[in-house]
Design a protein around this motif. Structure first.
Motif, PDB file in Angstrom:
ATOM      1  N   GLU A  70      14.487  45.979  80.698  1.00  0.00           N
ATOM      2  CA  GLU A  70      15.567  46.435  80.916  1.00  0.00           C
ATOM      3  C   GLU A  70      16.250  45.166  82.053  1.00  0.00           C
ATOM      4  N   GLU A  71      15.630  44.800  83.518  1.00  0.00           N
ATOM      5  CA  GLU A  71      15.826  44.143  84.184  1.00  0.00           C
ATOM      6  C   GLU A  71      16.816  42.601  83.060  1.00  0.00           C
ATOM      7  N   PHE A  72      15.507  41.974  82.658  1.00  0.00           N
ATOM      8  CA  PHE A  72      15.850  40.790  82.182  1.00  0.00           C
ATOM      9  C   PHE A  72      16.987  41.235  80.865  1.00  0.00           C
ATOM     10  N   LYS A  73      17.145  42.271  79.901  1.00  0.00           N
ATOM     11  CA  LYS A  73      18.209  42.216  79.232  1.00  0.00           C
ATOM     12  C   LYS A  73      19.889  42.229  80.208  1.00  0.00           C
ATOM     13  N   GLU A  74      19.916  42.389  81.328  1.00  0.00           N
ATOM     14  CA  GLU A  74      20.977  43.371  82.167  1.00  0.00           C
ATOM     15  C   GLU A  74      20.876  41.627  82.724  1.00  0.00           C
ATOM     16  N   SER A 111      22.169  31.132  79.770  1.00  0.00           N
ATOM     17  CA  SER A 111      20.746  31.989  79.651  1.00  0.00           C
ATOM     18  C   SER A 111      20.455  31.263  78.286  1.00  0.00           C
ATOM     19  N   ILE A 112      21.221  31.520  77.078  1.00  0.00           N
ATOM     20  CA  ILE A 112      20.944  31.289  75.580  1.00  0.00           C
ATOM     21  C   ILE A 112      19.732  30.048  75.269  1.00  0.00           C
ATOM     22  N   PRO A 168      19.359  38.863  75.630  1.00  0.00           N
ATOM     23  CA  PRO A 168      20.481  39.685  75.303  1.00  0.00           C
ATOM     24  C   PRO A 168      22.122  38.595  74.739  1.00  0.00           C
ATOM     25  N   LYS A 169      22.765  39.495  74.820  1.00  0.00           N
ATOM     26  CA  LYS A 169      24.129  38.662  74.192  1.00  0.00           C
ATOM     27  C   LYS A 169      24.466  38.256  75.600  1.00  0.00           C
ATOM     28  N   PRO A 170      24.731  36.571  75.458  1.00  0.00           N
ATOM     29  CA  PRO A 170      25.572  36.149  76.982  1.00  0.00           C
ATOM     30  C   PRO A 170      26.401  36.458  77.076  1.00  0.00           C
ATOM     31  N   GLY A 171      27.129  36.103  78.587  1.00  0.00           N
ATOM     32  CA  GLY A 171      27.586  36.334  79.070  1.00  0.00           C
ATOM     33  C   GLY A 171      28.993  34.958  79.405  1.00  0.00           C
ATOM     34  N   GLY A 172      29.773  35.413  80.397  1.00  0.00           N
ATOM     35  CA  GLY A 172      30.616  33.395  80.379  1.00  0.00           C
ATOM     36  C   GLY A 172      31.793  33.802  80.540  1.00  0.00           C
ATOM     37  N   ASP A 173      32.844  32.803  80.406  1.00  0.00           N
ATOM     38  CA  ASP A 173      33.980  32.816  80.004  1.00  0.00           C
ATOM     39  C   ASP A 173      34.643  33.659  79.144  1.00  0.00           C
ATOM     40  N   LYS A 174      35.740  34.450  79.383  1.00  0.00           N
ATOM     41  CA  LYS A 174      36.729  34.749  78.245  1.00  0.00           C
ATOM     42  C   LYS A 174      37.416  34.154  77.904  1.00  0.00           C
ATOM     43  N   LEU A 181      22.611  44.855  71.414  1.00  0.00           N
ATOM     44  CA  LEU A 181      22.931  43.197  71.138  1.00  0.00           C
ATOM     45  C   LEU A 181      21.299  42.130  71.854  1.00  0.00           C
ATOM     46  N   PHE A 182      21.173  42.445  71.231  1.00  0.00           N
ATOM     47  CA  PHE A 182      19.391  41.644  72.231  1.00  0.00           C
ATOM     48  C   PHE A 182      18.286  40.526  70.320  1.00  0.00           C
ATOM     49  N   TYR A 183      18.753  39.729  71.035  1.00  0.00           N
ATOM     50  CA  TYR A 183      18.589  38.480  69.775  1.00  0.00           C
ATOM     51  C   TYR A 183      16.865  38.355  69.996  1.00  0.00           C
TER      52      TYR A 183
END
Length: 438
Positions: A87-91, A99-100, A116-122, A149-151
């Protein structure tokens, strides 16, 4: 949440050294996972996105030793692969777009990679299809947990293949290359990204023992090898930061020298700034921008039609500098159209510039027409919020040129991509103060 207070309207002067390239760092750091041997990397920028990735690699079990400013060694000889399903990695993985790119190296070396589906800029939709289609072409099985949302991709042994990428994705190409270097047989990637940072990755992998040919072109041929070794690598200077300083000099009518810019890796950047009237002088490997006391004038196309500046995959003009170009055009002599093709939300920050008095027509999510003031009226100071890294720096440049004191909130977005930007700007005479939030 921290804030910048900026007293604008002052000329700056001096030299500024660009940091190491953020977008290169995110690729190169993931490549350390491809070998059990030690890799030394220099000129790593001290910015939030890169530091998050270094922290993630440490949790994965990479032995990391900081040698000095921007200099580290990495050794991935005893990884904790169970962390990938925690769960820590997913967060941890959610908060970082880069991270992709751990997936390709992990898949190649250990037969599995998760993210997990990565974040970044909106800044609009940034799909991952190119990455995973490439892995599938190499023989991996793909799975996706929609609820979390986990690949994931898994393969006993990757096998080389021919592939024509659906888009020249930089991170997609990097990920597929890192998977293919340890695959069995030959992989051919057509419509590959070929920007300098991707070339840097390929050169580093070749020094580690990979067999990649076609580096610098959009056709890469990779002969798989059994194992890769250690190496040393130095990051290029960040071309986006270099473009930001060119724009800053023009908007504030300042004389600046940007040092050690690796001119041959800048592509279209100097020419595009020249097209909007900015004098960009080459002095060895430095860029000198004289004070534009009489302003700068936009060139039309040779048939007299209005200049359009659009982004394109390398060697075209980078989309990361269109926000800067747009801001600089607000004080140019003449008009121009900025066409942002790749991200549908990246121009939405122009409402902040309009609030400051800029003459901009947002034609649609991808195009804006800018009518320059020619410094006959200055931008007005205001309070604003940074929506993403590049828009944040564009607003910072606008604030440094505006009369009065501006406030920029959410500057963590700027810190994601620019190292100690307030300290470095103060060193050349900017009146900028960081106010820490609660």
């Amino acid at each position: 949440m921290s804030t910048f207070k900026i007293e604008g309207g002052h000329q700056l002067k001096g030299k500024i050294q660009p940091q190491g390239a953020k977008n290169e760092a995110l690729q190169i750091l993931c490549a350390v996972l491809l070998t059990a041997e030690e890799i030394k990397i220099d000129n790593i920028p001290d910015i939030i996105d890169v530091n998050k990735l270094i922290a993630l690699l440490k949790k994965l079990g990479v032995k990391i030793n900081k040698l000095g400013k921007g200099s580290y060694t990495f050794k991935a000889d005893d990884l904790n692969l169970k962390y990938l399903e925690s769960e820590e990695f997913k967060e941890d993985g959610k908060g970082l777009r880069g991270s992709i790119m751990i997936v390709g190296p992990l898949l190649a070396r250990f037969g599995k990679g998760y993210i997990p589906k990565p974040g970044g800029d909106k800044i609009g939709r940034r799909r991952l299809d190119t990455h995973f289609e490439g892995f599938i072409n190499l023989g991996a099985k793909f799975r996706y947990n929609k609820e979390e949302l986990f690949y994931g991709v898994e393969a006993k042994k990757l096998k080389g293949a021919y592939m024509l990428l659906d888009e020249a994705s930089v991170t997609g190409t990097a990920n597929i290359v890192m998977a293919a270097v340890l695959a069995e047989g030959t992989t051919t990637i057509y419509n590959a990204a070929c920007e300098p940072y991707l070339q840097q990755l390929c050169k580093m992998l070749n020094r580690m023992g990979a067999k990649i040919s076609g580096v610098g072109s959009n056709l890469l041929v990779i002969e798989g090898v059994d194992v890769l070794g250690g190496t040393e690598h130095r990051m290029l200077p960040d071309m986006i930061e270099i473009g930001s300083w060119i724009g800053l000099a023009a908007m504030t009518k300042s004389e600046l020298t940007i040092t050690n810019v690796s001119w041959d890796d800048l592509g279209q950047i100097p020419n595009v700034f020249r097209k909007i009237g900015i004098t960009v002088e080459r002095q060895g490997d430095d860029i000198h921008i004289p004070a534009h006391t009489d302003g700068y004038e936009v060139q039309n196309f040779i048939d007299g039609s209005i200049l359009t500046i659009a982004d394109a995959p390398w060697p075209g003009f980078t989309p990361d500098l269109l926000s800067i170009i747009l801001t600089v055009l607000t004080q140019a002599r003449g008009e121009a159209v900025v066409h942002q093709k790749m991200f549908e939300s990246r121009l939405f920050f122009v409402d902040k510039l309009i609030d400051m008095g800029a003459k901009i027509i947002l034609c649609d999510p991808h195009r804006a027409t800018i009518i320059g003031h020619d410094f006959k009226s200055t931008l007005k100071a205001t309070t604003m919020t940074s929506p993403d890294i590049r828009a944040g720096v564009s607003l910072l440049i606008a604030a440094l040129s505006a009369k009065g004191t501006s406030t920029i909130h959410n500057i963590e977005q700027i810190d994601r991509g620019y190292e100690n930007i307030d300290e470095r700007l103060r060193a050349i005479g900017a009146k900028i103060e960081r106010v820490e939030g609660n």
